[in-house]
Write an enzyme that holds these catalytic residues in place. Structure first.
Site, PDB file in Angstrom:
ATOM      1  N   LYS A 175       0.847  -1.197   0.000  1.00  0.00           N
ATOM      2  CA  LYS A 175       0.000   0.000   0.000  1.00  0.00           C
ATOM      3  C   LYS A 175       0.889   1.257   0.000  1.00  0.00           C
ATOM      4  O   LYS A 175       1.540   1.553   0.999  1.00  0.00           O
ATOM      5  CB  LYS A 175      -0.920   0.053   1.228  1.00  0.00           C
ATOM      6  CG  LYS A 175      -1.977   1.151   1.064  1.00  0.00           C
ATOM      7  CD  LYS A 175      -2.624   1.575   2.338  1.00  0.00           C
ATOM      8  CE  LYS A 175      -2.016   2.803   2.961  1.00  0.00           C
ATOM      9  NZ  LYS A 175      -2.087   4.050   2.179  1.00  0.00           N
TER      10      LYS A 175
ATOM     11  N   GLY B 122       7.173   4.870   8.074  1.00  0.00           N
ATOM     12  CA  GLY B 122       6.325   6.045   8.223  1.00  0.00           C
ATOM     13  C   GLY B 122       6.500   6.652   9.594  1.00  0.00           C
ATOM     14  O   GLY B 122       7.564   6.515  10.214  1.00  0.00           O
TER      15      GLY B 122
ATOM     16  N   ALA C 158       3.998   7.485  15.268  1.00  0.00           N
ATOM     17  CA  ALA C 158       2.646   7.309  15.818  1.00  0.00           C
ATOM     18  C   ALA C 158       1.952   6.116  15.153  1.00  0.00           C
ATOM     19  O   ALA C 158       1.386   5.245  15.843  1.00  0.00           O
ATOM     20  CB  ALA C 158       1.846   8.584  15.604  1.00  0.00           C
TER      21      ALA C 158
ATOM     22  N   GLY D 249       3.429   3.728  13.455  1.00  0.00           N
ATOM     23  CA  GLY D 249       4.245   2.542  13.754  1.00  0.00           C
ATOM     24  C   GLY D 249       3.826   1.896  15.073  1.00  0.00           C
ATOM     25  O   GLY D 249       3.730   0.665  15.174  1.00  0.00           O
TER      26      GLY D 249
ATOM     27  N   GLU E 232      10.231   0.991  10.327  1.00  0.00           N
ATOM     28  CA  GLU E 232      11.247   2.014  10.064  1.00  0.00           C
ATOM     29  C   GLU E 232      10.539   3.347  10.248  1.00  0.00           C
ATOM     30  O   GLU E 232       9.720   3.744   9.427  1.00  0.00           O
ATOM     31  CB  GLU E 232      11.791   1.825   8.643  1.00  0.00           C
ATOM     32  CG  GLU E 232      13.175   2.397   8.478  1.00  0.00           C
ATOM     33  CD  GLU E 232      13.125   3.836   8.024  1.00  0.00           C
ATOM     34  OE1 GLU E 232      13.099   4.710   8.918  1.00  0.00           O
ATOM     35  OE2 GLU E 232      13.104   4.072   6.826  1.00  0.00           O
TER      36      GLU E 232
ATOM     37  N   CYS F 214      13.691  10.485   6.727  1.00  0.00           N
ATOM     38  CA  CYS F 214      13.634  10.034   8.125  1.00  0.00           C
ATOM     39  C   CYS F 214      14.991  10.165   8.809  1.00  0.00           C
ATOM     40  O   CYS F 214      15.063  10.413  10.004  1.00  0.00           O
ATOM     41  CB  CYS F 214      13.127   8.605   8.196  1.00  0.00           C
ATOM     42  SG  CYS F 214      13.938   7.522   7.033  1.00  0.00           S
TER      43      CYS F 214
ATOM     44  N   GLU G 172      10.328  15.745  15.111  1.00  0.00           N
ATOM     45  CA  GLU G 172      10.681  15.552  13.696  1.00  0.00           C
ATOM     46  C   GLU G 172       9.884  16.551  12.862  1.00  0.00           C
ATOM     47  O   GLU G 172       8.657  16.544  12.883  1.00  0.00           O
ATOM     48  CB  GLU G 172      10.332  14.117  13.268  1.00  0.00           C
ATOM     49  CG  GLU G 172      10.747  13.834  11.845  1.00  0.00           C
ATOM     50  CD  GLU G 172      10.490  12.386  11.424  1.00  0.00           C
ATOM     51  OE1 GLU G 172       9.380  11.887  11.661  1.00  0.00           O
ATOM     52  OE2 GLU G 172      11.404  11.770  10.849  1.00  0.00           O
TER      53      GLU G 172
HETATM   54  P1  NDP Z   1       2.035   8.175   8.135  1.00  0.00           P
HETATM   55  O1  NDP Z   1       2.832   7.361   9.058  1.00  0.00           O
HETATM   56  O2  NDP Z   1       0.630   8.503   8.515  1.00  0.00           O
HETATM   57  O3  NDP Z   1       1.966   7.505   6.679  1.00  0.00           O
HETATM   58  C1  NDP Z   1       2.850   6.513   6.215  1.00  0.00           C
HETATM   59  C2  NDP Z   1       2.070   5.386   5.557  1.00  0.00           C
HETATM   60  O4  NDP Z   1       1.221   4.751   6.522  1.00  0.00           O
HETATM   61  C3  NDP Z   1       1.133   5.838   4.442  1.00  0.00           C
HETATM   62  O5  NDP Z   1       1.042   4.823   3.467  1.00  0.00           O
HETATM   63  C4  NDP Z   1      -0.181   5.980   5.169  1.00  0.00           C
HETATM   64  O6  NDP Z   1      -1.301   5.918   4.334  1.00  0.00           O
HETATM   65  C5  NDP Z   1      -0.132   4.777   6.082  1.00  0.00           C
HETATM   66  N1  NDP Z   1      -1.007   4.870   7.249  1.00  0.00           N
HETATM   67  C6  NDP Z   1      -1.535   5.983   7.826  1.00  0.00           C
HETATM   68  N2  NDP Z   1      -2.277   5.653   8.897  1.00  0.00           N
HETATM   69  C7  NDP Z   1      -2.236   4.303   8.995  1.00  0.00           C
HETATM   70  C8  NDP Z   1      -2.820   3.368   9.880  1.00  0.00           C
HETATM   71  N3  NDP Z   1      -3.592   3.751  10.897  1.00  0.00           N
HETATM   72  N4  NDP Z   1      -2.582   2.058   9.690  1.00  0.00           N
HETATM   73  C9  NDP Z   1      -1.800   1.641   8.678  1.00  0.00           C
HETATM   74  N5  NDP Z   1      -1.224   2.487   7.792  1.00  0.00           N
HETATM   75  C10 NDP Z   1      -1.428   3.804   7.944  1.00  0.00           C
HETATM   76  O7  NDP Z   1       2.815   9.510   7.867  1.00  0.00           O
HETATM   77  P2  NDP Z   1       2.195  10.916   7.399  1.00  0.00           P
HETATM   78  O8  NDP Z   1       2.069  10.837   5.966  1.00  0.00           O
HETATM   79  O9  NDP Z   1       0.951  11.289   8.136  1.00  0.00           O
HETATM   80  O10 NDP Z   1       3.307  11.913   7.905  1.00  0.00           O
HETATM   81  C11 NDP Z   1       3.263  12.404   9.252  1.00  0.00           C
HETATM   82  C12 NDP Z   1       4.642  12.554   9.797  1.00  0.00           C
HETATM   83  O11 NDP Z   1       5.276  11.287   9.858  1.00  0.00           O
HETATM   84  C13 NDP Z   1       5.570  13.394   8.945  1.00  0.00           C
HETATM   85  O12 NDP Z   1       5.425  14.734   9.211  1.00  0.00           O
HETATM   86  C14 NDP Z   1       6.905  12.856   9.339  1.00  0.00           C
HETATM   87  O13 NDP Z   1       7.331  13.501  10.513  1.00  0.00           O
HETATM   88  C15 NDP Z   1       6.651  11.411   9.626  1.00  0.00           C
HETATM   89  N6  NDP Z   1       7.005  10.530   8.491  1.00  0.00           N
HETATM   90  C16 NDP Z   1       8.115   9.774   8.614  1.00  0.00           C
HETATM   91  C17 NDP Z   1       8.501   8.976   7.565  1.00  0.00           C
HETATM   92  C18 NDP Z   1       9.726   8.149   7.637  1.00  0.00           C
HETATM   93  O14 NDP Z   1      10.237   7.736   6.613  1.00  0.00           O
HETATM   94  N7  NDP Z   1      10.196   7.843   8.814  1.00  0.00           N
HETATM   95  C19 NDP Z   1       7.765   8.935   6.307  1.00  0.00           C
HETATM   96  C20 NDP Z   1       6.555   9.718   6.300  1.00  0.00           C
HETATM   97  C21 NDP Z   1       6.231  10.493   7.364  1.00  0.00           C
HETATM   98  P3  NDP Z   1      -1.972   7.288   3.791  1.00  0.00           P
HETATM   99  O15 NDP Z   1      -0.933   7.970   2.989  1.00  0.00           O
HETATM  100  O16 NDP Z   1      -3.094   6.780   3.005  1.00  0.00           O
HETATM  101  O17 NDP Z   1      -2.374   8.084   5.019  1.00  0.00           O
END
Ligand code: NDP
Length: 507
Positions: free
Chosen positions: A205, A257, A260, A262, A279, A313, A410
């Site tokens: 996804k 991602g 929160a 995670g 991660e 990240c 972050e």
């Molecule tokens: P998220 O963690 O929400 O999104 C990452 C992925 O997880 C997306 O595919 C998202 O889908 C999916 N997702 C969201 N909610 C859920 C859930 N409840 N269960 C399973 N999967 C889920 O990151 P955000 O896009 O909201 O970014 C928020 C903050 O996170 C950023 O500002 C940054 O600080 C951090 N971040 C860190 C990353 C890293 O590589 N460590 C990468 C991205 C963000 P969808 O896109 O459909 O919401």
């Protein structure tokens, strides 16, 4: 590259990048062509090697963050679609993929890697249009590294018994993979390549803002003639990701991602026998000692935080500078910031593209405002931003203290917080004073100091006299709130195998 003399008065803001800080020369526009790229008006879910609408049919719009124009519509998967994708992947694992020899799996992976190389220009353009990252980064980093991951793991596919001697490595089954929007194709490659090499099938996804290179990759899967159901790609909001994680036929979950989400995934998987790798976020310390070659360090600092608009990240978002070189280093840094070109991601001269979404831009703005309110001193180069799109100036904060939000949270944007230290012990203490532990950087001439600092950093990856270097052979991952498990290298392969010898994770 063409250089044109800058007119006396500054030209009005244009949609392409503008030189910052009153530089005497400006670059002529160098836009990458887009006429070789086809983005379909609508993408269905990719299940069993076929694109089909979600059931019930529902879509959402994907936009270009640099122009705010719609690019395409993609399917909004339902719970029933998730079930269909997982069932298809499970059947493909049972009937075809797990039965193939490692040598045959490798042939498919090599084929994918070669197609990615052949179609690299197309992938780079679509990646930049959809994510906002500069074309020179998608062209020179994301796409070549994605292909390199497929080449690398293709090499392991027929050598699993040598990688894990006496462990009888076995594939797990269906891997659920959820990826973010900052490196859409590269994160896909980090997840899919080791999973397939190990003999698993996948349901991936992508993030809702950046699904287009994943659907372009689906086209590569068809072109490579993979058996149906080995790679499945579904799009939808976070809840759909959670449905996937919870599906009882999923044997492995891999997530990149926010911390929160995670944690929510870790709770959902707890008590099951699913394997999990997380991660998550980071707040990396980049530490510069007074004996470091400053000009080289400046390039490392710039690359550490402004690469990919700081949406990384492992970005070096906290800069620790030894007090005796603080002033000259900040002067050099400000001058270098003034040369960064912010603007059209498709312009080959652009250094800083668009922030990925309006929501992420608002988060960056809110945290920058908190830095100002809490008393840190802000510096931004005098560059004009395009009128449309989610752009933000490269930003530098000095006078930051450990308790400021910009030193703790972050930001995931082009914002650097500078702190100082006097002794190595103070640097270690301050650098480790964070809930995260993903990466760090050390700049010094002394080899012995590098060893001391590397051992003392509570971070999964530590770079010495460089930053943000990635290679498929090298494991990557964090600890503390930055997650657990490793991707890349032989460690990344182990995460997709049952090497317990008792088949505990296999069904
Ligand atoms: P998220 O963690 O929400 O999104 C990452 C992925 O997880 C997306 O595919 C998202 O889908 C999916 N997702 C969201 N909610 C859920 C859930 N409840 N269960 C399973 N999967 C889920 O990151 P955000 O896009 O909201 O970014 C928020 C903050 O996170 C950023 O500002 C940054 O600080 C951090 N971040 C860190 C990353 C890293 O590589 N460590 C990468 C991205 C963000 P969808 O896109 O459909 O919401």
């Amino acid at each position: 590259m063409t250089l044109t003399k800058k007119p006396e008065s500054r030209p009005a803001a244009s949609s392409w990048g503008l030189a910052a800080g009153g530089a005497p020369w400006d670059y002529a526009p160098a836009p990458e062509a887009t006429d070789h790229v086809t983005i379909e008006p609508e993408y269905g879910l990719f299940i069993g090697n076929r694109f089909a609408p979600s059931k019930p049919r529902k879509t959402f719009t994907v936009i270009n963050p640099a122009t705010e124009e719609p690019l395409s519509k993609v399917a909004h998967a339902s719970k029933a679609d998730v079930h269909r994708a997982v069932t298809t992947a499970r059947e493909a694992h049972r009937s075809s993929w797990s039965k193939l020899s490692g040598r045959d799996r490798a042939k498919y992976l090599y084929r994918i890697a070669r197609i990615l190389q052949e179609r690299s220009r197309e992938f780079a353009v679509v990646e930049s249009m959809n994510s906002g990252k500069p074309i020179k980064e998608s062209r020179d980093v994301d796409v070549p590294l994605a292909a390199a991951h497929f080449f690398y793991y293709a090499g392991w596919a027929d050598k699993l018994d040598y990688a894990f001697p006496n462990r009888e490595p076995r594939s797990l089954g269906v891997a659920a993979q959820i990826i973010p929007w900052n490196f859409p194709l590269l994160m896909l490659a980090w997840k899919i390549a080791p999973a397939l090499a190990a003999g698993n099938t996948v349901v991936l996804k992508p993030a809702s803002t950046t699904p287009l290179t994943a659907y372009l990759f689906a086209d590569v899967v068809q072109q490579a003639d993979l058996p149906p159901g080995v790679v499945n790609i579904i799009t939808g909001p976070g809840e759909i990701g959670m449905e996937l994680v919870r599906h009882p036929d999923v044997r492995k979950v891999a997530f990149t991602g926010s911390t929160a989400v995670g944690k929510m995934i870790a709770r959902a998987v707890a008590g099951t026998d699913k394997k999990l790798t997380l991660e998550l976020g980071g707040k990396a310390a980049n530490i510069v000692f007074d004996d470091a070659p400053l000009d080289q360090a400046i390039e490392g600092i710039i690359n550490g935080i402004y690469f990919n608009q700081g949406e990384v990240c492992c970005a070096g978002s906290r800069l620790f500078v030894q007090e005796s070189v603080h002033e000259p280093l900040i002067d050099k840094l400000k001058a270098r910031l003034g040369t960064l070109r912010v603007g059209d991601p498709l312009d080959k001269n652009t250094d800083v593209g668009a922030i990925n979404s309006a929501g992420q831009l608002a988060k960056v703005q809110e945290l920058v405002q908190s830095g100002i309110d809490e008393g840190a001193e802000i510096f931004q180069p005098d560059c004009e931003l395009p009128e449309r799109g989610f752009f933000f100036r490269p930003t530098l904060f000095t006078g930051v203290s450990q308790s400021h939000r910009i030193a703790q949270e972050e930001i995931f944007g082009p914002v650097l917080s500078v702190l100082t230290f006097r002794t190595p012990e103070e640097a270690i203490e301050k650098a480790n004073n964070t809930p995260y532990g993903l990466s760090a950087g050390v700049w010094t001439e002394k080899g012995s100091r590098i060893f001391k600092m590397v051992a003392a950093m509570k971070a999964g990856v530590v770079w010495a006299n460089t930053f943000n270097r990635f290679d498929p052979t090298s494991p990557f991952g964090g600890y503390k709130e930055s997650g657990h498990g490793r991707e890349g290298g032989i460690h990344g392969l182990a995460a997709y195998l049952d090497i317990s010898g008792d088949g505990a994770h296999t069904r």
